[in-house]
Design an enzyme around this catalytic site. Structure first.
Site, PDB file in Angstrom:
ATOM      1  N   GLU A 409      -0.054  -1.836  -5.831  1.00  0.00           N
ATOM      2  CA  GLU A 409      -1.162  -2.636  -6.340  1.00  0.00           C
ATOM      3  C   GLU A 409      -2.346  -2.715  -5.399  1.00  0.00           C
ATOM      4  O   GLU A 409      -2.699  -3.779  -4.904  1.00  0.00           O
ATOM      5  CB  GLU A 409      -0.654  -4.019  -6.740  1.00  0.00           C
ATOM      6  CG  GLU A 409       0.366  -3.879  -7.852  1.00  0.00           C
ATOM      7  CD  GLU A 409       0.867  -5.187  -8.445  1.00  0.00           C
ATOM      8  OE1 GLU A 409       1.168  -6.096  -7.656  1.00  0.00           O
ATOM      9  OE2 GLU A 409       0.969  -5.278  -9.673  1.00  0.00           O
ATOM     10  N   GLU A 480       8.713  -0.783 -11.954  1.00  0.00           N
ATOM     11  CA  GLU A 480       9.145  -2.168 -12.130  1.00  0.00           C
ATOM     12  C   GLU A 480       9.345  -2.399 -13.622  1.00  0.00           C
ATOM     13  O   GLU A 480       8.512  -1.999 -14.431  1.00  0.00           O
ATOM     14  CB  GLU A 480       8.102  -3.165 -11.601  1.00  0.00           C
ATOM     15  CG  GLU A 480       7.906  -3.079 -10.104  1.00  0.00           C
ATOM     16  CD  GLU A 480       6.847  -4.057  -9.575  1.00  0.00           C
ATOM     17  OE1 GLU A 480       6.576  -5.088 -10.209  1.00  0.00           O
ATOM     18  OE2 GLU A 480       6.291  -3.747  -8.506  1.00  0.00           O
TER      19      GLU A 480
HETATM   20  C1  GAL Z   1       4.246  -6.723  -9.942  1.00  0.00           C
HETATM   21  C2  GAL Z   1       4.208  -6.603  -8.436  1.00  0.00           C
HETATM   22  C3  GAL Z   1       5.377  -7.280  -7.785  1.00  0.00           C
HETATM   23  C4  GAL Z   1       5.599  -8.633  -8.368  1.00  0.00           C
HETATM   24  C5  GAL Z   1       5.817  -8.511  -9.825  1.00  0.00           C
HETATM   25  C6  GAL Z   1       5.998  -9.839 -10.507  1.00  0.00           C
HETATM   26  O1  GAL Z   1       2.988  -6.600 -10.460  1.00  0.00           O
HETATM   27  O2  GAL Z   1       4.150  -5.286  -8.030  1.00  0.00           O
HETATM   28  O3  GAL Z   1       5.134  -7.359  -6.409  1.00  0.00           O
HETATM   29  O4  GAL Z   1       4.481  -9.420  -8.134  1.00  0.00           O
HETATM   30  O5  GAL Z   1       4.697  -7.921 -10.432  1.00  0.00           O
HETATM   31  O6  GAL Z   1       7.022 -10.584 -10.009  1.00  0.00           O
END
Ligand code: GAL
Length: 977
Positions: A409, A480
């Protein structure tokens, strides 16, 4: 204006070039971990640097443990922000209020410390900026919190009385590059080591060990800055450093982590090598290792411990890897920085694919539309390149690391491109990942976070038409997904289907491994805001598959099932089972298989081994004939259970550890015998019907088998919203948790319309609705009895326009506190909701009510058990109690507090058991989804307000003193180990 070192954008001065990390060689070393003298100042320059000089008396100072964070040791407090910077954004300047910790320790060289040679002082991690002196001489200063920094110190060492002084600033220009979603935790949080450097010692070296799957050979070449020889006795290898040798080898994979021990011997040092041969490539738009497509069944792992923050001991690291392996996880993204290097040693040894991510995130710049983003500003590029180099050089000899990630990010920018170019030039044997640039210009894969199922399906078809054409040729991963905040995540099975169906979809990494709750005397576990932070993001920091104490949550249990590497498909007509090996590399010779038929709630009535051919290769299936199911009477249910267990010695679990299982219904559930025929009788005070007495005015059940009910059964639709119910502001779609509350579903009023007595029933007519709204649920309770049993049929008819799903639909009743032992026949033994039920298996389960609770760090709806046929609440293991049979099967929840109390609680410690056991018998539950940072509940798991009818039959359960107390069930989450 010339900025001081902590604010200038340079990565630092004085340290040695980065190089490969290794735990030990035959050169002597001295750990400088331990208790250090410590002084905290409110600003960077509040104290002068005289403490670094010889003879300084720090006797009045406090002490801290190194490795450690001072804010976890009573000096100041942690701060949690997700993406915003907790200081004004004016790069590279940082606030004047800049907690600064002076650390001091003296040490003597051990007696056997060689008189000749040099010395290197190594810091494995300091947040965020350190300035270092040894014996009064300044060595330099550095930034890059989760990266190693070394200094040449041989010329300064003396046999005794060495004084090492380290000044650590919480904020520095480096903080702008370290805006990861986690606690801000300053300190020397990884090891400090003094390494003896003999004459002719090894410097940097790079082990290249590829595998050719066509020939079955590995090619080894160890490039070394210093001449030396490389030996691998097991392979008969003895070559000069820099020379290639090709030999027959067994390859390294995460499933078969074959390592060969070797040695790099230079004139002055012998460095152990652990060599894993593997080749990573993108071929035909697919990531392949050793010529085969791999599928990531991964997690994002932050380093966290509830008492020590990001200072982790080796046992904790090993626990993480073992827990992952035992839950079928095969990959880790080291979000969002290189982990302690010892963790990677464990990944090599035990077998996990690793995406090693650079210590880089500038997320807070989104607040200003990415203006001034350091990754797109040439002045910062040296700092970015320094970070890339420190990661790659440190970790390049790990077989487990197959992908470098530029960071997380950061938006887009030239600095990222520069990093990617440098990495490609330095290491041609690995792939590059970065999620934040939709053009994928610098990466070898298309990576996304939290894309919903529909989009993942499109991507799987290479039908994602938005981005550049070149992107469609790339493999796809979800770096993620499945946001594991609180109860959930839901919808994982459906993602897995998309990974299995499309070659391009190579799996993903659940966000995230562990809840970052900090142990706290008042709150149990603290989250954002609990330390009085000015800005914070609450419990968004608690979104892991394991709780802060590493007890697996139900989400981990479910994930284990979703990703299990064996698929079972039962063909009832043919009486066969098809077993498919879902491993990417391994055959099934490490597993043993069993079948069993369970008739009703009895233990296995017939069982045996299943002769699965051990050589069944990855992707292959076999059909096996099963013995016929045992004959069953018409009122019993038969289930087929199939299990795969570890059948050989491994280094990651014990024998018989369950890897995969499945359950199939062989016969349908028999009908429940109706309880009717008895006539209700109106007495002076009560209406009596079979074992129940009712209040004639309200029609409420007052006693059942003589047990006074603190809570009469009545309709209940409320659940304490989960984090996923509440959703996140930036997620699309309706945020049900908020809408429910707005509509008033947490304060439904029950209007009584009629209490009717007829020959065969007591009927209570009501309307259940929230104040201020015209929506409601017409609810009719019809009570019948056969004399000994009492049956309640609930009919619900929605009125008005319901534009929101119901949280739950069922009844709630209260029993006296003594009835605190639950037995049930149905799903278990852990929690399950409609879209999180993968681990739930039908069987007979027993658990004290207190153990049925899932201790989410922020309390919320939890603890339901799925598909329950009958449940008993007993006074003691074998005591008398209440039995309830559901038609159809129901969701069963029992707790010593109310939904309203859970809803009002902010921490575990807000919940204390009352004098009632509250029992929920639910006909429906709304799904869980992943909307706390991802898509909501899939349509098929929504609970719509629609006409419904369901029934429960209550009876007395007699004590069974002769009954063997069942084995105490493991706590939720441990069930699958
Ligand atoms: C993503 C980020 C993580 C965490 C997650 C939400 O956007 O990369 O570090 O913030 O969202 O828990």
């Amino acid at each position: 204006m010339e900025l001081p070192y902590l604010e200038d954008v340079s990565p630092g001065t004085g340290s040695l070039p980065p190089r490969a990390w290794y735990a030990r060689s035959d050169a002597t070393s001295l750990s400088l971990n331990g208790s250090w003298r410590f002084r905290l100042s409110p600003t960077a320059d509040a104290a002068d640097d005289s403490f670094a000089s010889d003879g300084y008396d720090a006797g009045a100072w406090d002490t801290v443990a190194v490795p450690g964070h001072w804010v976890m040791q009573g000096h100041g407090a942690p701060i949690y922000t997700n993406m915003v910077y907790p200081f004004p954004v004016d790069p590279p300047r940082v606030p004047t209020e800049n907690p600064t910790g002076d650390h001091l320790r003296t040490f003597d060289l051990p007696d056997d410390w060689p008189a000749t040679g040099g010395g290197t002082l190594r810091f494995d991690g300091v947040e965020s900026c350190a300035r270092v002196w040894l014996n009064g001489t300044e060595l330099g200063e550095f930034k890059g919190s989760r990266l190693p920094h070394e200094f040449a110190v041989g010329h300064l060492l003396k046999p005794s009385g060495n004084v090492l002084a380290v000044r650590v600033h919480q904020w520095s220009s480096g903080s702008y590059l370290e805006d990861q979603d986690q606690w801000w935790l300053p300190g020397i949080f990884r090891d400090v080591t003094l390494l003896h450097r003999p004459e002719g010692c090894a410097l940097d070296f790079f082990t290249h060990a590829s595998y050719d799957h066509r020939s079955g050979t590995g090619t080894l070449r160890v490039d070394s800055d210093v001449d030396g020889r490389v030996t691998v006795p097991e392979l008969g290898v003895d070559v000069a450093a820099g020379e290639s040798v090709t030999v027959a080898v067994e390859p390294w994979t995460a499933e078969t982590p074959r390592l060969y021990d070797g040695v790099l011997a230079t004139a002055g040092e012998r460095v152990p090598l652990r060599i894993g041969f593997r080749t990573v490539a993108v071929e035909d738009g697919v990531i392949k290792v050793n010529g085969r497509r791999i599928l990531f069944r991964g997690v994002n792992r932050h380093e966290f411990h509830p008492e020590t923050g990001r200072a982790l001991d080796r046992d904790t690291m090993r626990t993480d890897v073992l827990l992952m392996k035992q839950h079928n996880i095969n990959a880790v993204r080291t979000s969002h920085y290189p982990p302690h290097p010892a963790f990677l040693d464990l990944c090599d040894e035990l077998g996990l694919w690793v995406i090693d991510e650079c210590d880089l995130e500038t997320h807070g710049f989104t607040e200003q539309g990415w203006r001034d983003n350091p990754v797109d500003d040439d002045r910062w590029t040296p700092a970015l390149l320094d970070r890339a180099a420190r990661m790659v050089e440190r970790d390049k000899n790990h077989a487990s690391v197959i992908i470098w990630s530029l960071g997380n990010e950061c938006g887009t920018g030239r600095g990222l491109t520069a990093m990617a170019r440098w990495i490609r030039a330095r290491d041609t044997g690995r792939l590059i990942h970065y999620e934040g640039d939709p053009s994928c210009a610098d990466t070898d894969m298309y990576s996304r976070m939290y894309a919903d199922h529909a989009e993942v399906e499109r991507i799987g078809h290479r039908a994602d038409t938005e981005g550049p054409e070149s992107r469609r040729q790339l493999p796809f991963i979800l770096c993620e997904y499945g946001h594991a905040m609180g109860n959930g995540p839901g919808g994982l099975s459906e993602y897995q289907e998309l990974f299995d169906a499309h070659e391009r979809n190579q799996g993903g990494f659940i966000w995230e491994w562990i809840d970052h709750g900090i142990k706290h005397p008042e709150f149990g576990y603290a989250y954002g805001g609990d330390f009085g932070e000015e800005l914070h993001d609450g419990n968004f920091v608690c979104d892991g598959l394991v709780f802060p104490d590493r007890l697996p949550s139900p989400g981990l249990d479910a994930y284990k099932r979703v990703i299990q590497p064996v698929r079972f498909a039962y063909d009832e007509d043919a009486g066969t089972v098809r077993i498919t090996n879902l491993h990417d590399f391994a055959d099934l010779s490490h597993l043993s298989f069993e079948w069993a038929y369970h008739v009703d709630d009895e233990a296995a009535s017939e069982a045996g081994e299943l002769a699965v051919p051990p050589g069944l290769g990855p992707g292959e299936s076999v059909d096996l004939k099963l013995p016929d199911p045992p004959p069953t009477s018409r009122d019993a249910e038969t289930f087929l259970h199939l299990t795969a267990m570890v059948g050989v010695k491994t280094n990651w679990t014990k024998l018989d550890h369950g890897v995969a299982r499945a359950q199939f219904a062989v016969t349908p559930r028999p009908a429940v015998r109706p309880a009717t025929g008895e006539r209700p009788s109106q007495g002076a005070e009560f209406i009596t019907l079979g074992p129940g007495t009712f209040d004639p005015r309200t029609g409420e059940l007052r006693t059942l088998n003589g047990i006074p009910l603190p809570g009469a059964p009545r309709l209940d639709i409320w659940r304490a919203p989960t984090d996923n119910d509440n959703g996140a502001s930036w997620q699309g779609g309706q945020r049900n948790g908020l809408v429910w509350r707005e509509l008033g579903l947490h304060r439904m009023q029950h209007r009584l319309d009629a209490v009717e007595l007829t020959d065969d029933a007591l009927t209570v007519r009501t309307r259940v609705a929230p104040a201020a709204r015209d929506i409601g649920l017409r609810t009719v309770y019809r009570w019948t009895s056969d004399g000994s049993q009492l049956r309640l049929t609930v009919s619900v008819t929605p009125e008005g326009e319901w534009t929101v799903p119901l949280p739950r639909l069922g009844i709630r009743l209260g029993l006296p506190a003594a009835y605190g032992y639950a037995h049930w026949f149905g799903g278990g033994n852990g929690e399950a909701y409609p879209d999180t039920a993968a681990a739930s298996g039908i069987g007979r389960h027993f658990m004290p009510v207190d153990r049925m609770q899932t201790p989410y760090v922020r309390p919320q709806e939890n603890g339901a058990r799925a598909d329950v046929r009958w449940a008993e609440l007993r006074a003691g293991f074998t005591g008398e109690g209440v039995r309830v049979v559901g038609e159809p099967a129901f969701w069963f929840t029992a707790r010593r507090w109310t939904t309203e109390q859970i809803d009002a609680a902010a921490h575990r410690t807000d919940l204390t058991p009352g004098d009632t056991v509250w029992v929920h018998l639910d006909h429906g539950q709304h799904g869980i989804g992943s909307q706390s940072c991802g898509p909501g509940v899939l349509p098929r798991y929504e609970l719509h307000a629609a006409p419904a009818e369901f029934a429960f039959t209550f009876s007395r359960r007699e004590a069974t003193p002769e009954e063997e107390p069942p084995p105490v069930a493991p706590p939720p989450g441990r069930s699958s180990l």
